[in-house]
Write an enzyme that holds these catalytic residues in place. Structure first.
Site, PDB file in Angstrom:
ATOM      1  N   HIS A   1     -60.015 -13.435 -40.616  1.00  0.00           N
ATOM      2  CA  HIS A   1     -60.777 -12.870 -41.617  1.00  0.00           C
ATOM      3  C   HIS A   1     -60.650 -13.211 -42.745  1.00  0.00           C
ATOM      4  CE1 HIS A   1     -62.108  -9.534 -38.554  1.00  0.00           C
ATOM      5  NE2 HIS A   1     -62.863 -10.594 -38.364  1.00  0.00           N
TER       6      HIS A   1
ATOM      7  N   HIS B   1     -71.597 -12.278 -29.502  1.00  0.00           N
ATOM      8  CA  HIS B   1     -71.408 -11.686 -30.768  1.00  0.00           C
ATOM      9  C   HIS B   1     -71.456 -12.823 -31.861  1.00  0.00           C
ATOM     10  CE1 HIS B   1     -69.168 -10.104 -33.903  1.00  0.00           C
ATOM     11  NE2 HIS B   1     -68.011 -10.382 -33.734  1.00  0.00           N
TER      12      HIS B   1
ATOM     13  N   GLU C   1     -70.064 -13.366 -34.710  1.00  0.00           N
ATOM     14  CA  GLU C   1     -69.146 -13.687 -35.728  1.00  0.00           C
ATOM     15  C   GLU C   1     -68.871 -15.213 -35.408  1.00  0.00           C
ATOM     16  OE1 GLU C   1     -65.992 -11.093 -36.207  1.00  0.00           O
ATOM     17  OE2 GLU C   1     -65.604 -11.661 -38.240  1.00  0.00           O
TER      18      GLU C   1
ATOM     19  N   ASP D   1     -66.321 -17.007 -35.342  1.00  0.00           N
ATOM     20  CA  ASP D   1     -65.320 -17.368 -34.629  1.00  0.00           C
ATOM     21  C   ASP D   1     -65.581 -17.717 -32.966  1.00  0.00           C
ATOM     22  OD1 ASP D   1     -65.275 -14.653 -34.805  1.00  0.00           O
ATOM     23  OD2 ASP D   1     -63.523 -14.298 -33.849  1.00  0.00           O
TER      24      ASP D   1
ATOM     25  N   HIS E   1     -66.966  -5.021 -32.734  1.00  0.00           N
ATOM     26  CA  HIS E   1     -66.976  -4.279 -34.067  1.00  0.00           C
ATOM     27  C   HIS E   1     -68.113  -4.562 -34.882  1.00  0.00           C
ATOM     28  CE1 HIS E   1     -65.515  -7.768 -36.327  1.00  0.00           C
ATOM     29  NE2 HIS E   1     -65.388  -8.273 -35.188  1.00  0.00           N
TER      30      HIS E   1
ATOM     31  N   ASP F   1     -64.697  -9.477 -28.413  1.00  0.00           N
ATOM     32  CA  ASP F   1     -63.609  -9.094 -29.258  1.00  0.00           C
ATOM     33  C   ASP F   1     -62.829  -7.907 -28.396  1.00  0.00           C
ATOM     34  OD1 ASP F   1     -63.698 -10.821 -31.118  1.00  0.00           O
ATOM     35  OD2 ASP F   1     -65.076  -9.442 -32.406  1.00  0.00           O
TER      36      ASP F   1
ATOM     37  N   TYR G   1     -54.314  -5.561 -33.137  1.00  0.00           N
ATOM     38  CA  TYR G   1     -55.822  -6.011 -33.108  1.00  0.00           C
ATOM     39  C   TYR G   1     -56.698  -4.576 -33.132  1.00  0.00           C
ATOM     40  CZ  TYR G   1     -59.873  -8.404 -31.281  1.00  0.00           C
ATOM     41  OH  TYR G   1     -60.855  -9.148 -31.033  1.00  0.00           O
TER      42      TYR G   1
ATOM     43  N   HIS H   1     -60.567 -13.439 -27.405  1.00  0.00           N
ATOM     44  CA  HIS H   1     -59.189 -13.577 -27.945  1.00  0.00           C
ATOM     45  C   HIS H   1     -58.368 -13.261 -27.306  1.00  0.00           C
ATOM     46  CE1 HIS H   1     -61.076 -14.416 -32.025  1.00  0.00           C
ATOM     47  NE2 HIS H   1     -61.369 -13.259 -31.904  1.00  0.00           N
TER      48      HIS H   1
HETATM   49 FE1  FEO Z   1     -65.676 -10.417 -34.360  1.00  0.00          FE
HETATM   50 FE2  FEO Z   1     -63.434 -12.453 -32.918  1.00  0.00          FE
HETATM   51  O1  FEO Z   1     -65.009 -12.134 -33.927  1.00  0.00           O
END
Ligand code: FEO
Length: 395
Positions: free
Chosen positions: A23, A79, A81, A83, A145, A164, A192, A225
Protein backbone atom coordinates in the site's frame (compact mmCIF):
# COMPACT_ATOMS: atom_id res chain seq x y z
CA UNK A 1 5.56 -22.33 -11.61
CA UNK A 2 2.25 -23.66 -10.39
CA UNK A 3 1.74 -25.82 -7.33
CA UNK A 4 -0.94 -28.51 -7.09
CA UNK A 5 -3.32 -27.97 -4.18
CA UNK A 6 -5.93 -30.59 -5.09
CA UNK A 7 -6.46 -32.72 -8.18
CA UNK A 8 -8.44 -29.87 -9.72
CA UNK A 9 -6.88 -26.74 -8.20
CA UNK A 10 -3.40 -25.32 -8.73
CA UNK A 11 -1.80 -22.25 -7.21
CA UNK A 12 -0.50 -20.06 -10.06
CA UNK A 13 0.47 -16.92 -8.13
CA UNK A 14 3.71 -15.14 -7.30
CA UNK A 15 5.73 -15.33 -4.09
CA UNK A 16 7.27 -11.89 -3.54
CA UNK A 17 10.24 -12.44 -1.24
CA UNK A 18 11.48 -8.87 -1.84
CA UNK A 19 8.41 -6.94 -0.75
CA UNK A 20 9.09 -4.77 2.32
CA UNK A 21 6.35 -2.13 1.93
CA UNK A 22 2.76 -2.51 0.78
CA UNK A 23 0.00 0.00 0.00
CA UNK A 24 2.72 2.45 -1.00
CA UNK A 25 4.79 2.91 2.14
CA UNK A 26 1.88 2.33 4.55
CA UNK A 27 2.35 -1.28 5.56
CA UNK A 28 5.62 -3.00 6.45
CA UNK A 29 5.97 -6.51 5.03
CA UNK A 30 9.07 -7.80 6.74
CA UNK A 31 8.47 -11.37 5.64
CA UNK A 32 7.59 -10.47 2.04
CA UNK A 33 4.22 -11.57 0.69
CA UNK A 34 2.55 -13.49 -2.09
CA UNK A 35 -0.17 -12.74 -4.62
CA UNK A 36 -2.14 -15.95 -4.83
CA UNK A 37 -3.97 -16.81 -8.04
CA UNK A 38 -5.64 -20.15 -8.60
CA UNK A 39 -6.42 -22.28 -11.64
CA UNK A 40 -9.31 -24.73 -11.49
CA UNK A 41 -9.37 -27.47 -14.12
CA UNK A 42 -12.75 -29.12 -14.54
CA UNK A 43 -15.00 -29.48 -17.59
CA UNK A 44 -14.70 -25.72 -17.55
CA UNK A 45 -11.40 -24.10 -16.61
CA UNK A 46 -11.33 -21.07 -14.32
CA UNK A 47 -8.67 -18.61 -13.26
CA UNK A 48 -9.29 -16.94 -9.88
CA UNK A 49 -7.48 -13.58 -9.62
CA UNK A 50 -4.07 -12.62 -11.01
CA UNK A 51 -0.94 -11.03 -9.48
CA UNK A 52 0.49 -7.53 -8.97
CA UNK A 53 1.28 -5.62 -12.16
CA UNK A 54 5.13 -5.64 -11.93
CA UNK A 55 4.95 -9.41 -12.32
CA UNK A 56 2.40 -9.49 -15.16
CA UNK A 57 4.69 -10.85 -17.91
CA UNK A 58 6.07 -13.51 -15.60
CA UNK A 59 2.54 -14.43 -14.54
CA UNK A 60 1.22 -14.80 -18.08
CA UNK A 61 4.31 -16.71 -19.18
CA UNK A 62 4.03 -19.14 -16.25
CA UNK A 63 0.30 -19.53 -16.81
CA UNK A 64 0.96 -20.53 -20.42
CA UNK A 65 3.10 -23.39 -19.13
CA UNK A 66 0.16 -24.56 -17.02
CA UNK A 67 -2.60 -24.29 -19.59
CA UNK A 68 -3.26 -23.19 -23.16
CA UNK A 69 -4.70 -19.73 -22.36
CA UNK A 70 -7.48 -20.21 -24.92
CA UNK A 71 -8.71 -23.07 -22.74
CA UNK A 72 -9.49 -20.71 -19.83
CA UNK A 73 -13.29 -20.46 -19.93
CA UNK A 74 -13.82 -17.96 -17.13
CA UNK A 75 -11.88 -15.50 -15.02
CA UNK A 76 -13.03 -14.64 -11.51
CA UNK A 77 -11.93 -11.27 -10.14
CA UNK A 78 -12.67 -11.47 -6.42
CA UNK A 79 -11.31 -7.95 -5.85
CA UNK A 80 -10.16 -5.12 -8.08
CA UNK A 81 -7.11 -3.90 -6.17
CA UNK A 82 -3.98 -3.89 -8.31
CA UNK A 83 -2.14 -6.57 -6.34
CA UNK A 84 -4.75 -9.06 -7.61
CA UNK A 85 -5.97 -7.51 -10.84
CA UNK A 86 -2.70 -5.98 -12.04
CA UNK A 87 -1.94 -8.73 -14.56
CA UNK A 88 -5.40 -8.61 -16.14
CA UNK A 89 -4.36 -6.13 -18.89
CA UNK A 90 -1.49 -8.40 -20.00
CA UNK A 91 -3.67 -11.50 -19.77
CA UNK A 92 -6.65 -9.94 -21.56
CA UNK A 93 -4.44 -8.92 -24.46
CA UNK A 94 -4.04 -12.68 -25.04
CA UNK A 95 -7.64 -13.78 -24.37
CA UNK A 96 -9.68 -10.58 -24.80
CA UNK A 97 -13.16 -12.11 -24.90
CA UNK A 98 -12.91 -14.32 -21.82
CA UNK A 99 -15.71 -13.45 -19.41
CA UNK A 100 -14.67 -11.87 -16.11
CA UNK A 101 -17.03 -12.69 -13.23
CA UNK A 102 -16.96 -10.05 -10.50
CA UNK A 103 -19.24 -7.83 -8.43
CA UNK A 104 -20.85 -4.73 -9.90
CA UNK A 105 -18.49 -2.67 -7.74
CA UNK A 106 -15.49 -4.57 -9.10
CA UNK A 107 -16.62 -3.70 -12.63
CA UNK A 108 -16.42 -0.06 -11.58
CA UNK A 109 -13.02 -0.39 -9.91
CA UNK A 110 -11.52 -2.41 -12.79
CA UNK A 111 -12.86 0.01 -15.40
CA UNK A 112 -11.61 2.93 -13.30
CA UNK A 113 -8.12 1.51 -13.12
CA UNK A 114 -7.61 -0.06 -16.56
CA UNK A 115 -10.12 1.79 -18.76
CA UNK A 116 -11.01 -1.38 -20.66
CA UNK A 117 -14.47 -2.62 -21.58
CA UNK A 118 -13.78 -6.29 -20.94
CA UNK A 119 -16.51 -8.94 -21.02
CA UNK A 120 -17.68 -8.40 -17.44
CA UNK A 121 -20.36 -10.64 -15.93
CA UNK A 122 -21.62 -9.04 -12.70
CA UNK A 123 -22.56 -11.48 -9.95
CA UNK A 124 -24.26 -11.28 -6.57
CA UNK A 125 -24.27 -13.40 -3.43
CA UNK A 126 -25.75 -16.82 -4.19
CA UNK A 127 -25.06 -16.74 -7.93
CA UNK A 128 -23.37 -19.90 -9.14
CA UNK A 129 -21.17 -21.06 -11.97
CA UNK A 130 -21.20 -24.73 -12.98
CA UNK A 131 -17.82 -26.15 -13.88
CA UNK A 132 -18.78 -29.81 -14.43
CA UNK A 133 -18.01 -31.81 -11.32
CA UNK A 134 -17.93 -28.75 -9.10
CA UNK A 135 -19.84 -25.52 -8.66
CA UNK A 136 -18.62 -22.06 -7.75
CA UNK A 137 -20.85 -19.96 -5.50
CA UNK A 138 -20.19 -16.24 -5.16
CA UNK A 139 -20.48 -14.44 -1.84
CA UNK A 140 -20.21 -10.65 -1.89
CA UNK A 141 -18.08 -9.32 0.96
CA UNK A 142 -18.27 -5.54 0.65
CA UNK A 143 -15.74 -3.58 2.72
CA UNK A 144 -13.58 -6.60 3.41
CA UNK A 145 -11.81 -4.39 2.60
CA UNK A 146 -13.05 -2.65 -0.58
CA UNK A 147 -16.66 -2.23 -1.73
CA UNK A 148 -15.92 -4.60 -4.61
CA UNK A 149 -14.66 -7.58 -2.63
CA UNK A 150 -16.20 -11.05 -2.88
CA UNK A 151 -15.41 -14.61 -1.83
CA UNK A 152 -15.82 -17.61 -4.13
CA UNK A 153 -16.73 -21.03 -2.73
CA UNK A 154 -15.93 -24.21 -4.66
CA UNK A 155 -18.06 -27.27 -3.93
CA UNK A 156 -16.53 -30.74 -4.11
CA UNK A 157 -13.10 -29.58 -2.98
CA UNK A 158 -14.85 -27.42 -0.37
CA UNK A 159 -12.53 -24.45 -0.78
CA UNK A 160 -13.30 -20.85 0.15
CA UNK A 161 -11.28 -18.49 -2.04
CA UNK A 162 -11.39 -15.56 0.34
CA UNK A 163 -9.15 -13.04 -1.42
CA UNK A 164 -7.74 -10.56 1.16
CA UNK A 165 -9.78 -12.08 4.00
CA UNK A 166 -7.75 -14.50 6.17
CA UNK A 167 -4.55 -13.42 4.39
CA UNK A 168 -1.10 -12.63 5.72
CA UNK A 169 1.94 -10.96 4.22
CA UNK A 170 4.14 -14.02 4.47
CA UNK A 171 6.42 -15.30 1.72
CA UNK A 172 6.92 -19.04 1.78
CA UNK A 173 7.85 -21.67 -0.77
CA UNK A 174 5.65 -24.16 1.05
CA UNK A 175 2.15 -22.75 0.81
CA UNK A 176 0.20 -24.66 3.49
CA UNK A 177 -0.39 -23.27 6.97
CA UNK A 178 1.06 -26.29 8.78
CA UNK A 179 4.35 -25.97 6.91
CA UNK A 180 5.47 -22.84 8.78
CA UNK A 181 5.79 -21.85 12.43
CA UNK A 182 2.25 -21.45 13.78
CA UNK A 183 3.21 -18.52 16.03
CA UNK A 184 4.87 -16.61 13.22
CA UNK A 185 1.89 -17.22 10.95
CA UNK A 186 -0.61 -16.04 13.55
CA UNK A 187 1.50 -12.95 14.24
CA UNK A 188 1.44 -12.03 10.55
CA UNK A 189 -2.30 -12.74 10.25
CA UNK A 190 -2.87 -10.56 13.33
CA UNK A 191 -0.76 -7.69 11.98
CA UNK A 192 -2.61 -7.93 8.66
CA UNK A 193 -5.99 -7.87 10.42
CA UNK A 194 -4.97 -4.97 12.69
CA UNK A 195 -3.83 -2.79 9.79
CA UNK A 196 -6.31 -3.67 7.03
CA UNK A 197 -9.53 -5.04 8.48
CA UNK A 198 -10.04 -3.41 11.90
CA UNK A 199 -11.96 -0.40 10.51
CA UNK A 200 -14.47 -2.86 9.07
CA UNK A 201 -14.92 -5.03 12.19
CA UNK A 202 -18.74 -5.03 12.15
CA UNK A 203 -18.81 -6.12 8.48
CA UNK A 204 -16.22 -8.84 9.13
CA UNK A 205 -18.21 -10.22 12.06
CA UNK A 206 -21.52 -10.19 10.13
CA UNK A 207 -19.98 -11.77 7.02
CA UNK A 208 -18.41 -14.62 8.96
CA UNK A 209 -21.68 -15.30 10.77
CA UNK A 210 -23.46 -15.27 7.39
CA UNK A 211 -21.00 -17.75 5.89
CA UNK A 212 -21.14 -20.02 8.95
CA UNK A 213 -24.95 -20.00 8.69
CA UNK A 214 -24.63 -21.31 5.11
CA UNK A 215 -23.23 -24.54 6.61
CA UNK A 216 -20.79 -25.02 3.77
CA UNK A 217 -18.36 -27.88 4.24
CA UNK A 218 -14.95 -26.24 4.50
CA UNK A 219 -11.74 -28.14 3.83
CA UNK A 220 -9.52 -25.18 2.94
CA UNK A 221 -9.42 -21.41 2.93
CA UNK A 222 -7.29 -20.07 0.12
CA UNK A 223 -6.62 -16.34 0.56
CA UNK A 224 -4.91 -14.09 -1.94
CA UNK A 225 -1.88 -13.38 0.29
CA UNK A 226 0.36 -15.77 2.17
CA UNK A 227 -0.29 -19.28 3.37
CA UNK A 228 -3.38 -21.33 2.58
CA UNK A 229 -5.33 -22.60 5.57
CA UNK A 230 -5.45 -26.31 4.75
CA UNK A 231 -4.96 -27.79 8.22
CA UNK A 232 -7.90 -26.86 10.47
CA UNK A 233 -9.10 -23.84 8.46
CA UNK A 234 -11.65 -23.15 11.19
CA UNK A 235 -8.86 -21.82 13.41
CA UNK A 236 -8.49 -18.60 11.43
CA UNK A 237 -12.28 -18.20 11.24
CA UNK A 238 -12.40 -18.42 15.05
CA UNK A 239 -9.61 -15.85 15.31
CA UNK A 240 -11.46 -13.46 12.98
CA UNK A 241 -14.57 -13.75 15.15
CA UNK A 242 -12.46 -12.80 18.20
CA UNK A 243 -10.56 -10.02 16.48
CA UNK A 244 -13.69 -8.46 15.01
CA UNK A 245 -15.34 -8.31 18.47
CA UNK A 246 -13.54 -5.27 19.96
CA UNK A 247 -10.52 -7.43 20.66
CA UNK A 248 -8.02 -6.50 23.36
CA UNK A 249 -5.40 -8.07 25.59
CA UNK A 250 -4.19 -6.99 29.03
CA UNK A 251 -1.70 -4.57 27.52
CA UNK A 252 -1.00 -0.85 27.70
CA UNK A 253 1.07 0.71 24.92
CA UNK A 254 2.90 3.96 25.51
CA UNK A 255 3.61 5.78 22.25
CA UNK A 256 5.70 8.92 22.36
CA UNK A 257 8.01 11.19 20.44
CA UNK A 258 10.62 13.32 22.11
CA UNK A 259 13.04 16.07 21.11
CA UNK A 260 15.62 15.98 23.93
CA UNK A 261 14.46 12.88 25.85
CA UNK A 262 12.35 14.61 28.51
CA UNK A 263 9.14 13.07 27.13
CA UNK A 264 10.94 9.71 26.91
CA UNK A 265 11.82 9.96 30.61
CA UNK A 266 8.15 10.71 31.27
CA UNK A 267 7.10 7.62 29.29
CA UNK A 268 9.49 5.40 31.19
CA UNK A 269 8.38 6.72 34.60
CA UNK A 270 4.69 6.25 33.70
CA UNK A 271 5.50 2.68 32.55
CA UNK A 272 7.16 2.00 35.91
CA UNK A 273 4.07 3.26 37.72
CA UNK A 274 1.82 0.97 35.68
CA UNK A 275 4.01 -2.03 36.47
CA UNK A 276 4.04 -1.11 40.17
CA UNK A 277 0.25 -0.94 40.22
CA UNK A 278 -0.39 -4.17 38.31
CA UNK A 279 2.50 -6.41 37.23
CA UNK A 280 0.11 -8.58 35.23
CA UNK A 281 -0.29 -5.81 32.63
CA UNK A 282 2.03 -6.01 29.64
CA UNK A 283 3.53 -2.56 29.07
CA UNK A 284 5.23 -1.70 25.77
CA UNK A 285 6.89 1.57 24.78
CA UNK A 286 7.33 2.87 21.25
CA UNK A 287 9.09 5.98 20.07
CA UNK A 288 6.84 6.75 17.10
CA UNK A 289 9.64 8.46 15.18
CA UNK A 290 11.82 5.35 15.37
CA UNK A 291 9.33 2.47 15.39
CA UNK A 292 7.57 0.76 12.51
CA UNK A 293 4.15 2.43 12.25
CA UNK A 294 2.49 -0.82 11.13
CA UNK A 295 3.77 -2.51 14.30
CA UNK A 296 2.54 0.40 16.42
CA UNK A 297 -0.99 0.07 15.03
CA UNK A 298 -0.80 -3.69 15.62
CA UNK A 299 0.11 -3.06 19.27
CA UNK A 300 -2.61 -0.43 19.69
CA UNK A 301 -5.10 -3.01 18.41
CA UNK A 302 -3.79 -5.47 21.02
CA UNK A 303 -4.02 -2.93 23.87
CA UNK A 304 -6.83 -2.16 26.29
CA UNK A 305 -5.41 1.34 26.74
CA UNK A 306 -2.75 3.62 25.32
CA UNK A 307 -0.82 6.66 26.47
CA UNK A 308 0.38 9.07 23.81
CA UNK A 309 3.08 11.61 24.48
CA UNK A 310 4.84 14.36 22.60
CA UNK A 311 7.01 17.35 23.33
CA UNK A 312 5.34 20.63 22.49
CA UNK A 313 6.81 22.31 19.41
CA UNK A 314 5.45 25.44 17.74
CA UNK A 315 2.27 25.20 19.87
CA UNK A 316 1.55 21.62 18.71
CA UNK A 317 2.86 18.08 18.75
CA UNK A 318 5.62 16.39 16.80
CA UNK A 319 5.40 15.09 13.23
CA UNK A 320 5.40 11.37 14.05
CA UNK A 321 2.69 11.88 16.69
CA UNK A 322 0.51 13.50 14.04
CA UNK A 323 1.02 10.50 11.73
CA UNK A 324 0.13 7.92 14.36
CA UNK A 325 -2.91 9.93 15.48
CA UNK A 326 -4.13 9.94 11.88
CA UNK A 327 -3.64 6.19 11.54
CA UNK A 328 -5.46 5.64 14.84
CA UNK A 329 -8.34 7.85 13.70
CA UNK A 330 -8.77 5.81 10.53
CA UNK A 331 -8.64 2.51 12.40
CA UNK A 332 -11.92 3.27 14.24
CA UNK A 333 -10.80 1.37 17.34
CA UNK A 334 -13.54 0.70 19.87
CA UNK A 335 -13.60 0.06 23.62
CA UNK A 336 -10.13 1.42 24.38
CA UNK A 337 -9.02 3.97 26.98
CA UNK A 338 -6.32 6.58 26.63
CA UNK A 339 -4.49 9.56 28.06
CA UNK A 340 -1.83 12.01 26.86
CA UNK A 341 1.40 13.39 28.25
CA UNK A 342 4.36 15.49 27.25
CA UNK A 343 7.17 17.79 28.25
CA UNK A 344 7.31 21.47 27.31
CA UNK A 345 9.34 24.60 27.92
CA UNK A 346 6.83 27.46 27.76
CA UNK A 347 3.48 27.00 25.95
CA UNK A 348 2.70 23.23 26.43
CA UNK A 349 -0.28 22.66 24.11
CA UNK A 350 0.64 19.14 22.93
CA UNK A 351 -0.97 17.18 25.77
CA UNK A 352 -4.35 18.89 25.40
CA UNK A 353 -4.29 18.61 21.61
CA UNK A 354 -3.43 14.89 21.71
CA UNK A 355 -6.26 14.30 24.20
CA UNK A 356 -8.68 16.02 21.82
CA UNK A 357 -7.54 13.91 18.87
CA UNK A 358 -7.78 10.68 20.86
CA UNK A 359 -11.33 11.60 21.88
CA UNK A 360 -12.22 12.29 18.24
CA UNK A 361 -10.72 8.91 17.32
CA UNK A 362 -13.19 7.16 19.64
CA UNK A 363 -10.99 6.50 22.68
CA UNK A 364 -12.28 7.12 26.19
CA UNK A 365 -9.78 9.67 27.48
CA UNK A 366 -9.69 9.03 31.22
CA UNK A 367 -8.24 12.33 32.43
CA UNK A 368 -6.67 15.60 31.26
CA UNK A 369 -3.27 13.92 30.91
CA UNK A 370 -0.01 15.02 32.46
CA UNK A 371 2.52 17.58 31.28
CA UNK A 372 5.74 18.70 32.87
CA UNK A 373 8.17 21.53 32.17
CA UNK A 374 11.72 21.09 30.94
CA UNK A 375 13.46 17.92 32.14
CA UNK A 376 11.73 16.00 34.95
CA UNK A 377 13.76 15.82 38.18
CA UNK A 378 13.40 13.00 40.71
CA UNK A 379 10.37 14.63 42.38
CA UNK A 380 8.61 14.92 39.04
CA UNK A 381 9.59 11.36 38.11
CA UNK A 382 7.85 10.21 41.30
CA UNK A 383 4.74 12.19 40.32
CA UNK A 384 4.83 10.50 36.90
CA UNK A 385 5.18 7.05 38.48
CA UNK A 386 2.13 7.85 40.60
CA UNK A 387 0.30 9.04 37.48
CA UNK A 388 1.02 5.68 35.82
CA UNK A 389 -0.33 3.80 38.85
CA UNK A 390 -3.43 6.01 38.98
CA UNK A 391 -4.00 5.46 35.25
CA UNK A 392 -4.40 1.73 35.90
CA UNK A 393 -7.11 2.42 38.47
CA UNK A 394 -9.08 4.36 35.80
CA UNK A 395 -9.24 1.45 33.34
FE1 FEO B 1 -7.02 -5.35 -1.21
FE2 FEO B 1 -4.59 -7.64 -1.49
O1 FEO B 1 -5.66 -6.25 -2.04
Amino acid sequence: MGKMITKKVSWVGKVDWELRKFHGDEFSTNRGSSYNAYLIRDQKNVLIDTVWMPYDKEFVSNLKQEIDLSKIDYIIANHGEIDHSGSLPALMREIPNTPIYCTANAMKSLKGQYHQDWNFIPVKTGDTLELGSSTLTFIEAPMLHWPDTMFTYMSGDNILFSNDGFGQHFASESMFNDSVDAGELEAEAFKYYANILVPFNPMVFRKIKEILAMNLPLDMICPSHGLMWTNNPGQIVEKYLQWSSDYQENQISIIYDTMWNATRHMAEAIAEGIRNADPSITVKLFNSSKSDKTEIITEVFRSRAILMGSSTVNNGYLYSTAGILEMIRGSKFKNKKAAAFGSYGWSGEATKLISEELTKAGFTVVDEGIRTTWVPDEDVINILRQYGSDFVSKL
